[in-house]
Design an enzyme around this catalytic site. Sequence first.
Site, short mmCIF file in Angstrom:
data_model
loop_
_atom_site.label_atom_id
_atom_site.label_comp_id
_atom_site.label_asym_id
_atom_site.label_seq_id
_atom_site.Cartn_x
_atom_site.Cartn_y
_atom_site.Cartn_z
N ARG A 179 0.82 -1.22 0.00
CA ARG A 179 0.00 0.00 0.00
C ARG A 179 0.86 1.27 0.00
O ARG A 179 0.33 2.37 -0.14
CB ARG A 179 -0.96 0.01 1.20
CG ARG A 179 -2.25 -0.73 0.89
CD ARG A 179 -3.33 -0.47 1.88
NE ARG A 179 -3.89 0.88 1.80
CZ ARG A 179 -5.02 1.22 2.40
NH1 ARG A 179 -5.69 0.34 3.11
NH2 ARG A 179 -5.48 2.46 2.32
N LYS A 180 2.17 1.09 0.18
CA LYS A 180 3.04 2.26 0.20
C LYS A 180 3.56 2.57 -1.21
O LYS A 180 3.49 1.73 -2.10
CB LYS A 180 4.23 2.03 1.16
CG LYS A 180 3.82 1.44 2.51
CD LYS A 180 2.78 2.26 3.24
CE LYS A 180 2.51 1.70 4.62
NZ LYS A 180 1.12 1.79 5.06
N LEU A 181 4.18 3.75 -1.36
CA LEU A 181 4.66 4.14 -2.70
C LEU A 181 5.80 3.25 -3.17
O LEU A 181 5.94 2.95 -4.34
CB LEU A 181 5.13 5.60 -2.71
CG LEU A 181 4.05 6.65 -2.96
CD1 LEU A 181 3.16 6.82 -1.75
CD2 LEU A 181 4.65 7.97 -3.37
#
Length: 393
Positions: A179-181
Amino acid sequence: MIPVIRPLLGAEEAAAAAEAITSGWVAQGPRVAEFEAAFAEATGSGHAVAVSSCTAGLHLAMIAAGVGAGDQVIVPSLSFIATANAARYVGAEAVFADVDPATLNLTTATVEPLLTERTRAVILVDQAGVPADLDAMRALCDPRGITVVEDAACAAGATYRDRPAGAGASLAAFSFHPRKLLTTGEGGMIITPDPDLAARLRRLREHGMNVSAAARHAERQSVIERYLEVGYNYRMTDVQAAIGLVQLRRLGDIVARRRQLAQRYQRLLGQIPGLRMIADPGYGTTNFQSFWVALHEKFPVTRNELLQRLASAGISARRGIMAAHLEPAYAHYRRAADLPVTERLSSCSIILPLFHQLTRDEQNQVISAMFNAAGLPFPADREPTTSAAGWPG
Ligand SMILES: Cc1ncc(COP(=O)(O)O)c(C=O)c1O
């Protein structure tokens, strides 16, 4: 269905992972060391220690900060539950403080009234990638001998006072969850300017060993390792690190695209009366890791009804940031302060789809569904101009 998030993983990451696999060394080894060096350089932070998750990183940061049984750690309740759990892992009490409604982050005003003789640390979260005001928190905590640990789980690519987020903390932990960049599948990184803390963190993540398995392997003579303290297996694999190296090189582009899409959301959804949205704070830039929107009390439909309407329109949105103190795991927990902003935001906010590959058409569908729910017509659009800040890429 338009997903809320889609990781940006392609042929380059696949080739890097394949190369690690065929090299014969898949556990923590040379690629982890290379990823650490690249991350330390990208953040300008001196030392970077790769771990299996940000949760593991926060746990080790608590130990490295000397937090233990009987201590208190001030944390936001408005965060993923791992933030508060990190204090619990070392036997400390998590003391929940309220947050600022604009940034969703702790402030000195919410933290100071909760300081006691037992306060040992504050976990300052950069919520949704919006950097918290670290300097102000350190000005409050440093003179009192309280460590500020930055939970930068969401903040890879965000900036604080023209430096990468996390760079100004004595200990900061990042997440590489999908879910992180920047993702490595699962994974995390702790950064610190302190070489002694870095050495301890390296030891703790690998069973308390005085020499890493990779270093022993490289030796031409036999090395008998010692176990200096009780440690953990919180290692990252070389396959993950190989992916992370590619992702880190792309981070600048990923942030630029996020900011462009986010600015279009801000411009158009900003025309719905009473909607509040994630935005840059005055002292830094967010990476727009999660595009949160808080509904006004007079918004014509409830938060849950809005989620349902979006789902029916083929849009996968999420509730906003959770409130840890409202979960069963903290149901019988002592509460040192009322948390009105936290409770309101956790019940009236949502997270909209935002990811690199989101198309103009998909974004229009999301905006149109929001206007529909607000009982308003879809607005005319003009193209935004944008620029990215900080980080490599
Ligand atoms: C603020 C915050 N802290 C910690 C974590 C935990 O990260 P990880 O999944 O890498 O353990 C998350 C994950 O979403 C988070 O958002």
